[in-house]
Design a protein around this motif. Structure first.
Motif, PDB file in Angstrom:
ATOM      1  N   ARG A 139      12.798   3.170  28.312  1.00 34.34           N
ATOM      2  CA  ARG A 139      12.464   3.334  26.687  1.00 34.34           C
ATOM      3  C   ARG A 139      12.372   2.639  26.200  1.00 34.34           C
ATOM      4  O   ARG A 139      13.722   2.398  25.599  1.00 34.34           O
ATOM      5  CB  ARG A 139      11.840   4.166  26.031  1.00 34.34           C
ATOM      6  CG  ARG A 139      10.833   4.687  24.921  1.00 34.34           C
ATOM      7  CD  ARG A 139      11.171   5.989  24.182  1.00 34.34           C
ATOM      8  NE  ARG A 139      12.703   6.199  23.143  1.00 34.34           N
ATOM      9  CZ  ARG A 139      12.890   7.631  22.823  1.00 34.34           C
ATOM     10  NH1 ARG A 139      11.166   8.433  22.563  1.00 34.34           N
ATOM     11  NH2 ARG A 139      14.077   7.517  21.702  1.00 34.34           N
ATOM     12  N   ARG A 140      11.425   1.615  25.629  1.00 39.85           N
ATOM     13  CA  ARG A 140      11.667   0.102  25.144  1.00 39.85           C
ATOM     14  C   ARG A 140      12.507   0.782  23.828  1.00 39.85           C
ATOM     15  O   ARG A 140      11.995   1.167  22.395  1.00 39.85           O
ATOM     16  CB  ARG A 140      10.341  -0.461  24.475  1.00 39.85           C
ATOM     17  CG  ARG A 140      10.507  -2.084  23.882  1.00 39.85           C
ATOM     18  CD  ARG A 140       9.878  -2.364  24.182  1.00 39.85           C
ATOM     19  NE  ARG A 140      10.267  -4.024  23.375  1.00 39.85           N
ATOM     20  CZ  ARG A 140       9.084  -4.971  23.320  1.00 39.85           C
ATOM     21  NH1 ARG A 140       7.780  -4.685  23.963  1.00 39.85           N
ATOM     22  NH2 ARG A 140       9.369  -6.252  22.576  1.00 39.85           N
ATOM     23  N   PRO A 141      13.796  -0.253  22.864  1.00 40.98           N
ATOM     24  CA  PRO A 141      13.873   0.122  21.964  1.00 40.98           C
ATOM     25  C   PRO A 141      13.279  -0.315  20.585  1.00 40.98           C
ATOM     26  O   PRO A 141      12.817  -0.711  20.685  1.00 40.98           O
ATOM     27  CB  PRO A 141      15.659  -0.531  22.099  1.00 40.98           C
ATOM     28  CG  PRO A 141      16.399  -0.797  23.427  1.00 40.98           C
ATOM     29  CD  PRO A 141      14.403  -1.160  24.302  1.00 40.98           C
ATOM     30  N   GLY A 142      13.583   0.684  19.563  1.00 36.76           N
ATOM     31  CA  GLY A 142      12.662  -0.165  18.377  1.00 36.76           C
ATOM     32  C   GLY A 142      13.568  -1.553  18.164  1.00 36.76           C
ATOM     33  O   GLY A 142      15.419  -1.473  18.433  1.00 36.76           O
ATOM     34  N   THR A 143      12.757  -2.153  17.195  1.00 35.48           N
ATOM     35  CA  THR A 143      13.025  -3.460  16.712  1.00 35.48           C
ATOM     36  C   THR A 143      13.892  -2.974  15.218  1.00 35.48           C
ATOM     37  O   THR A 143      12.556  -3.215  14.284  1.00 35.48           O
ATOM     38  CB  THR A 143      12.585  -4.672  17.043  1.00 35.48           C
ATOM     39  OG1 THR A 143      11.456  -5.115  16.796  1.00 35.48           O
ATOM     40  CG2 THR A 143      12.897  -4.727  18.687  1.00 35.48           C
TER      41      THR A 143
END
Length: 259
Positions: free
Chosen positions: A132-136
């Protein structure tokens, strides 16, 4: 035994979160870039990650227990993402012994240490889906001046703006490569590493300050003087988008000449 159970026992939530974000983003990028071939995923992922995190793991000015936690977290998170490295696992095993000898963590961690070592020594199951792509988000602000270490060299950058609703900073590199974090006097009146916006990068993952990886260090805040140089012309682009791991190669390429 589960990866998160081990990570929780390290009692280093910020370090673990930052390292996990780096790995999740970097592994995910490679799975998209070369989706049909995972055989050499470790060779593509691990060396750049270690370059960034060795600024903590090998640092003489960092507390030994923090370095030990870092090695264990590195081994566990690599294992979580289907990767392994013999040297990292060996460092983690020695770090576990040191943490127990110095009574840094809980009795439960000490009792479960043999099982943790056995767990890390087993081949990890391959990933079946992209992480899952981390938040930025970034905590840097315009006017911050930072030093970024790559291998044994240090480079200085000025935060020109924060873009995308505090998602990532846009930094511009000063010319010069240093043997230690430079002072503001050394940066005063210094030109940009490349003119007309060529040394400007929007950096996803340049999040924390202080940086848990110890790679990015604050030199100043609310500094009034950016690197000297001309602004980009029409059609030249304002900055190059990258991330904290790929930035390392860009820095070396940009500042390959010793100044």
């Amino acid at each position: 035994m589960r990866h998160q159970q081990i990570l929780d026992k390290l009692a280093a939530p910020v370090l673990v979160r930052a390292l996990n974000e780096d790995l999740a983003r970097w592994v995910g990028w490679h799975l998209v870039a070369v989706p049909e071939d995972h055989r050499d995923l470790g060779q593509r992922v691990i060396p750049p990650i270690l370059t960034r995190w060795r600024c903590l793991l090998d640092a003489d000015d960092t507390a030994a227990e923090t370095r030990h936690r870092g090695w264990v977290a590195m081994a566990v998170l690599l294992h979580r993402y289907g990767l392994t490295d013999q040297a990292v696992t060996a460092h983690a095993s020695a770090a576990i012994d040191s943490l127990n000898r110095d009574v840094v963590l809980s009795d439960a961690f000490a009792r479960q240490s043999p099982a943790v070592k056995d767990f890390l020594a087993t081949p990890p199951p391959p990933l079946t889906r992209r992480p899952r792509r981390p938040g930025t988000l970034t905590l840097l602000r315009p006017g911050d001046v930072v030093s970024i270490q790559v291998e044994a060299s240090f480079y200085a950058a000025f935060v020109r703006q924060v873009a995308g609703g505090n998602e990532y900073p846009v930094i511009e590199f000063y010319s010069g490569r240093f043997q230690q974090p430079p002072t503001l006097n050394e940066l005063s009146g210094r030109a940009a590493a490349r003119d007309r916006g060529g040394a400007r990068f929007g950096v996803v993952g340049l999040t924390y300050l202080p940086d848990p990886a110890n790679q990015v260090r604050a030199l100043a805040s609310q500094h009034p003087q950016p690197p000297l140089g001309n602004e980009p012309g029409p059609g030249e682009g304002r900055y190059t988008m990258t991330d904290i791991i790929r930035l390392q190669r860009a820095i070396v390429s940009l500042l390959s000449e010793r100044t």
